[in-house]
Design a protein around this motif. Structure first.
Motif, short mmCIF file in Angstrom:
data_model
loop_
_atom_site.label_atom_id
_atom_site.label_comp_id
_atom_site.label_asym_id
_atom_site.label_seq_id
_atom_site.Cartn_x
_atom_site.Cartn_y
_atom_site.Cartn_z
N GLY A 178 8.52 6.62 -11.15
CA GLY A 178 8.16 5.44 -11.93
C GLY A 178 8.80 4.21 -11.32
N LEU A 179 9.29 3.35 -12.19
CA LEU A 179 9.89 2.09 -11.75
C LEU A 179 11.16 2.37 -10.97
CD1 LEU A 179 10.06 -1.17 -13.74
CD2 LEU A 179 12.17 -0.28 -12.71
N TYR A 180 11.35 1.63 -9.89
CA TYR A 180 12.55 1.78 -9.05
C TYR A 180 13.12 0.40 -8.75
CZ TYR A 180 15.49 2.51 -4.97
OH TYR A 180 16.53 2.50 -4.09
N SER A 181 14.44 0.25 -8.83
CA SER A 181 15.07 -1.05 -8.56
C SER A 181 16.37 -0.84 -7.81
CB SER A 181 15.33 -1.80 -9.87
OG SER A 181 16.22 -1.05 -10.69
N THR A 182 16.78 -1.87 -7.10
CA THR A 182 18.04 -1.84 -6.36
C THR A 182 18.53 -3.26 -6.17
OG1 THR A 182 19.14 -1.07 -4.35
CG2 THR A 182 16.94 -1.95 -4.10
N VAL A 183 19.80 -3.39 -5.77
CA VAL A 183 20.41 -4.68 -5.50
C VAL A 183 20.81 -4.70 -4.04
CG1 VAL A 183 22.28 -6.26 -6.07
CG2 VAL A 183 21.22 -4.90 -7.86
N GLN A 184 20.54 -5.80 -3.34
CA GLN A 184 20.83 -5.87 -1.92
C GLN A 184 21.01 -7.33 -1.51
OE1 GLN A 184 17.29 -4.04 -0.42
NE2 GLN A 184 16.16 -5.95 -0.25
N GLY A 204 10.32 -2.33 -8.02
CA GLY A 204 8.95 -1.97 -7.72
C GLY A 204 8.45 -0.89 -8.64
N THR A 205 7.11 -0.84 -8.84
CA THR A 205 6.52 0.18 -9.71
C THR A 205 5.22 0.65 -9.08
OG1 THR A 205 5.80 0.67 -11.95
CG2 THR A 205 5.29 -1.52 -11.11
N LEU A 235 0.84 -1.19 0.00
CA LEU A 235 0.00 0.00 0.00
C LEU A 235 0.87 1.24 0.00
CD1 LEU A 235 -2.74 -1.12 2.51
CD2 LEU A 235 -2.76 -1.29 0.01
N ASP A 236 0.26 2.40 -0.24
CA ASP A 236 1.06 3.62 -0.33
C ASP A 236 1.66 4.02 1.01
OD1 ASP A 236 -1.24 4.26 0.92
OD2 ASP A 236 -1.76 5.96 -0.37
N ASP A 237 1.19 3.42 2.12
CA ASP A 237 1.78 3.72 3.42
C ASP A 237 2.85 2.71 3.82
OD1 ASP A 237 0.23 1.53 3.79
OD2 ASP A 237 -1.00 2.37 5.43
N GLY A 238 3.20 1.79 2.94
CA GLY A 238 4.24 0.82 3.20
C GLY A 238 3.74 -0.49 3.76
N THR A 251 12.28 1.34 5.20
CA THR A 251 13.35 0.58 4.54
C THR A 251 13.90 1.39 3.37
OG1 THR A 251 11.84 -0.53 3.04
CG2 THR A 251 12.24 -1.58 5.19
N PRO A 252 15.20 1.21 3.05
CA PRO A 252 15.76 1.95 1.90
C PRO A 252 15.01 1.70 0.62
CG PRO A 252 17.50 0.96 3.24
CD PRO A 252 16.22 0.43 3.76
N PHE A 253 14.57 0.44 0.43
CA PHE A 253 13.86 0.14 -0.83
C PHE A 253 12.57 0.95 -0.92
CE2 PHE A 253 10.47 -2.42 -2.80
CZ PHE A 253 10.89 -2.34 -4.12
N PHE A 254 11.76 0.95 0.16
CA PHE A 254 10.48 1.63 0.09
C PHE A 254 10.68 3.16 -0.02
CE2 PHE A 254 6.61 3.50 1.98
CZ PHE A 254 5.68 2.96 1.10
N ASN A 255 11.67 3.68 0.68
CA ASN A 255 11.95 5.12 0.55
C ASN A 255 12.31 5.49 -0.87
OD1 ASN A 255 11.45 5.49 3.27
ND2 ASN A 255 13.61 5.27 3.86
N GLY A 256 13.15 4.64 -1.49
CA GLY A 256 13.49 4.91 -2.89
C GLY A 256 12.31 4.76 -3.81
#
Length: 937
Positions: free
Chosen positions: A149-155, A168-169, A114-117, A138-143
């Protein structure tokens, strides 16, 4: 060394040099080729791997967009009824996610946020430990939230410790509950997938380079995501390696901070949070090239040795043996024996040399006989010529001497006749006869001197004489002759030539009379100037070197004739003799006398502008007469050198002050090194050994306080003994005492000071350096020092004392007493420096006062104050001291106002009237100094 050995050594040296050169070239070439090939292969392999991974990540992002476009997901997110949404729609959505994972097993986690995480839905295809339902913070959700638009990361996935690609999109759908005319699109939540990157381990393990190369992956912060050594996963690379991977230069060289073996680094950015790094030890690149290089050098070495042996054999047969035969024939000729005919029969250059040698021997036999006959004739002719020359010289000497006797009688009688009262016509005849007789006598003297020189009979006397007195008497004698031709005759002697020396005064007088007389005779109008200058010399202490110059504004001498005028019976041209008279012997005789006295008569001349004749002579001081004739200062003569082996560093920016202190120290026998500012003082202290430092407090670039602090810090860091540093202060301004103590200075010397003051402080600190007791610290007594002009207060309102002279006589006498042999007195040098520099300083002071540049005004006034005080110009020094104090006070007040923003009464005393008074005092000082210099000249 024999020729055969030389040839062998040369050939071997060339062979070894060729081997080394070839080895270096081949080795370097192979190394470069090998490294270039490896770099190319590595870069190609890295690029292929990066392209493969990038393609898979791009596919994952495309799949995410495809999943987000699902109609079922859109209806699920748009359903407002929770019972319908979670009881019906959620099961259908999770079944769809499960079908995706069966098709794409690498997407082992699909989530709806959801938009609130808050995690609204999740499908996981493997067992995980992370059961949290919130992504907030979390860093992912903040990013993801900050991305449009689309956001991705490696962890590193916390579930299994393996690297994962998380993307995520946002999910935006129409909101039908709002009016149609409004923007119905709103954010419903986010779709996120977790892509398995465990295949990176396979790439790392299979991507090993050689025996020791490695391929591994790191994220943007330098944490290792995948590595052949699993223990390294989750750790971070060194900052220097991380920085180098960001440069992305293929094949760059990296030296580990721990001091390990250098490696070559290839790096590519697969994703902003994922980098591939390939590392290969540099030595591994060199192994193949080194093996090939050794093989080539081995083969080249043996091939070169065989070639060298063949070359030596041919050299011995074709060169050495014929040369040995030539040597035997030459040795036979050398001892007077008949050499054998060579006739080598060779048709090369050595054969030509042998035939030329045979012909040379035949010609040598013929020439020896001719030389013997010619030598006998030359000996006879030389003896006859020498006899004729001796007869001529003796005849000239005899005849000249015999003629002089009646000539003296004639001139004597004419002198007696001149004492009898005569009529004007008779007196005119008598004057003409006397002038003609003296002219004839000069000619006879020249002929006699020339004949004596030709016969080698001229001897020089050795009598005491004062050069300045001799020169003055000569000019006084020729003054009438110059006045008759309306020519100004000038004479100038350095003060240093007013000493007794031993020489031949008659011959020296003859030279100068000849040169001055010629200058007068060949000058139609203008001036004739005569100079005697003391020169610096490496001669012993009891000798002086003097330059004599005779300069005229006459007709000049052509360049092509300047080398002929010193020859006997020669002038510049024949018309000169007819117009001006003379025999042409004067310069020839003068040149030979100067040469006999150890000098060389020279000339510089320009036609129509005049000529300058000069020569330098060394004289021995007449020591036995100094006690009665010398005017040397008794204090200077009686004071021995106290510290002949000590070195003192003087940091002083004022040229006049530099002259003063260096003259005083050199008079004590101390070696002095001068620097212009604090930076140079610190540099000189680092580069050499000194026994004491005299440090001016105010200098450009770096003042004495800062320079002293740096020297003390260097002493502490290097554990060296503390060097005495004496402050040179021109006044006792408020706070100077504390600043000197804080900077680490040991003592102070107030300006102006004399030699006794300087000697006293040197005795205190130089002699204490050798004491065995603990190092003592002197207390700076700056406040006890009177002002420059005596006890006069700094800011008294009345002007200078009108009864006080412009220059203090006692100070002038002290400066005048410093007379170094061969140089001007300290007073003259200081006055010249003052006159050369202070005009610009006065203008700079006026500009600084007008622009309210208080720090620059204080510095300039301080510098001029010290210069004026050293010369005894106390009125000028007082004005400079007042300007300095006022500039410092006003400048400090303005800094307080700017800092505290509180108005402080500003009462500047640096008014235009003060600057006018300064200019007036400076002008008076210049007039007095110029008068002193003229009187000294």
């Amino acid at each position: 060394m024999r020729l055969q050995a030389k040839l062998l050594f040369t050939v071997l040296l060339l062979v070894v040099g060729a081997i080394l050169l070839l080895g270096v070239v081949v080795s370097d070439r192979l190394r470069n080729v090998t490294m270039e090939q490896t770099r190319t292969e590595m870069a190609s392999s890295v690029d292929r791997t990066v392209a493969l991974i990038s393609n898979r990540l791009s596919t994952a992002e495309a799949d995410l967009e495809l999943f987000a476009a699902s109609d079922l997901l859109r209806r699920y997110m748009s359903t407002e009824d929770e019972a319908d949404r979670y009881d019906v729609m959620l099961r259908a959505l999770l079944r769809e996610f499960s079908s995706y994972q069966r098709i794409f097993p690498e997407y082992y986690e699909i989530r709806v946020l959801l938009d609130d995480g808050f995690e609204d839905a999740r499908m996981v295809s493997r067992a995980i430990r992370n059961e949290t339902e919130e992504e907030v913070g979390t860093p992912f959700f903040n990013g993801l939230r900050s991305s449009e638009g689309l956001y991705s990361t490696v962890q590193i996935n916390p579930d299994d410790g393996q690297p994962a690609f998380v993307a995520g999109t946002p999910l935006r759908y129409d909101d039908l509950s709002v009016a149609p005319e409004t923007d119905r699109v709103r954010l419903r939540g986010y779709l996120a997938i977790t892509f398995d990157l465990s295949f990176l381990d396979a790439i790392s393990s299979k991507g090993t380079l050689g025996n020791r190369g490695q391929v591994f992956f790191i994220d943007g912060a330098g944490m290792i995501l995948s590595h052949p050594d699993s223990a390294r996963v989750g750790t971070s690379v060194s900052p220097s390696l991380l920085e180098q991977t960001r440069v992305l230069m293929p094949g760059s060289r990296y030296v580990p901070e721990s001091g390990g073996e250098p490696v070559l680094i290839w790096t590519r950015a697969v994703h902003p949070d994922l980098r591939l790094v390939a590392a290969l030890p540099e030595s591994q690149l060199m192994e193949a090239g080194s093996a090939v290089t050794r093989s080539i050098l081995h083969v080249t070495f043996w091939a070169t040795l065989i070639s060298a042996a063949l070359v030596l054999f041919l050299l011995r047969r074709t060169v050495l043996l014929p040369i040995l035969r030539l040597r035997s024939a030459a040795q036979a000729i050398g001892v007077g024996e008949e050499p054998p005919v060579l006739g080598l029969g060779l048709r090369d250059e050595i054969g030509d040399l042998a035939r030329a040698f045979d012909e040379m021997h035949r010609n040598l036999v013929r020439s020896k006989e001719l030389t013997r006959q010619q030598t006998e004739r030359l000996i006879a002719a030389t003896e006859a010529a020498e006899a004729a020359s001796r007869a001529k010289s003796e005849f000239l000497a005899t005849m000249s001497h015999e003629i002089r006797t009646p000539m003296h009688g004639v001139l004597g009688m004419l002198e007696l006749l001149g004492r009898i009262p005569l009529e004007d016509r008779e007196a005119s005849y008598l004057a003409t006869a006397r002038m003609s007789g003296k002219a004839l006598l000069r000619i006879i003297d020249d002929v006699l001197d020339f004949s004596k020189m030709e016969a080698g009979r001229m001897e020089l006397a050795n009598e005491p004489v004062r050069i300045d007195s001799l020169l003055a008497s000569i000019c006084a004698e020729l003054q009438t002759q110059a006045a008759a031709r309306e020519i100004e005759l000038r004479e100038q002697s350095d003060p240093g030539v007013s000493v007794l020396v031993r020489t031949d005064p008659g011959r020296l007088r003859q030279i100068l009379v000849n040169l001055i007389g010629n200058a007068i005779r060949f000058t139609e109008h203008g001036t004739v100037s005569v100079y005697a200058t003391l020169l610096a010399s490496n001669a012993p202490a009891d000798h002086v070197r003097v330059r004599f110059e005779v300069q005229d504004t006459g007709i000049g001498i052509p360049l092509e004739a300047q080398n002929q005028i010193f020859e006997s019976f020669r002038q510049a041209d024949g018309s000169t003799t007819r117009k001006y008279g003379g025999t042409g012997l004067g310069l020839a005789i003068s040149s030979r006398i100067v040469a006999r006295m150890g000098g060389h008569l020279q000339v510089i001349s320009t036609v129509g502008k005049g000529s300058t004749f000069w020569f330098d002579l060394d004289f021995r001081l007449a020591i036995e007469e100094v006690s009665t004739e010398s005017h040397t200062n008794p204090t200077q003569a009686d004071t021995p050198a106290r510290w002949p082996d000590l070195r003192v560093l003087v940091a002083e920016d004022n040229p006049v002050n530099q002259e003063v202190v260096s003259a005083m120290l050199e008079h004590m026998g101390i070696t002095v090194e001068l620097v212009d500012n604090g930076l140079q003082a610190v540099s000189a202290y680092q580069g050499s050994h000194f026994d004491l430092v005299l440090m001016d407090c105010q200098m450009p670039e770096m003042d004495g306080f800062a320079a002293t602090r740096q020297i003390r810090e260097q002493e502490l860091s290097s554990s060296t003994p503390s060097i005495p540093i004496i402050a040179l202060t021109a006044n006792a301004m408020s706070g100077d005492r504390e600043r000197c103590l804080e900077a680490g200075m040991n003592d102070h010397l107030a300006k102006p000071y004399d030699e006794s003051d300087l000697r006293h402080i040197l005795e205190r600190w130089l002699e204490s350096r050798h004491e065995t007791s603990a190092t003592r610290t002197a207390t700076l007594d700056l406040d006890a020092r009177p002002s420059v002009a005596g006890e006069r207060p700094l800011h008294e309102e009345d002007g200078p004392d009108p009864t006080r002279p412009v220059l203090d006589p006692e100070r002038l006498e002290a400066l005048r007493s410093f007379q170094r042999p061969g140089q001007k007195s300290l007073l003259e040098r200081s006055a010249e420096l003052f006159l050369a520099h202070t005009d610009e300083q006065i203008d700079a002071i006026a500009v600084a006062a007008e622009s309210r540049n208080w720090s620059e005004l204080a510095r300039l006034a301080h510098s001029m104050k010290a210069s004026a005080g050293n010369l005894g110009a106390f009125d000028l020094s007082e004005l400079c001291e007042r300007i300095e104090a006022d500039a410092q006070r006003v400048g400090g007040s303005e800094s307080v106002v700017s800092e505290h923003e509180e108005p402080i009464p500003d009462t500047p005393r640096v008014s235009p009237q003060t600057i006018d008074a300064l200019r007036l005092a400076h002008a008076k000082t210049k007039v007095e100094l110029e008068r002193l210099l003229r009187s000294a000249a």
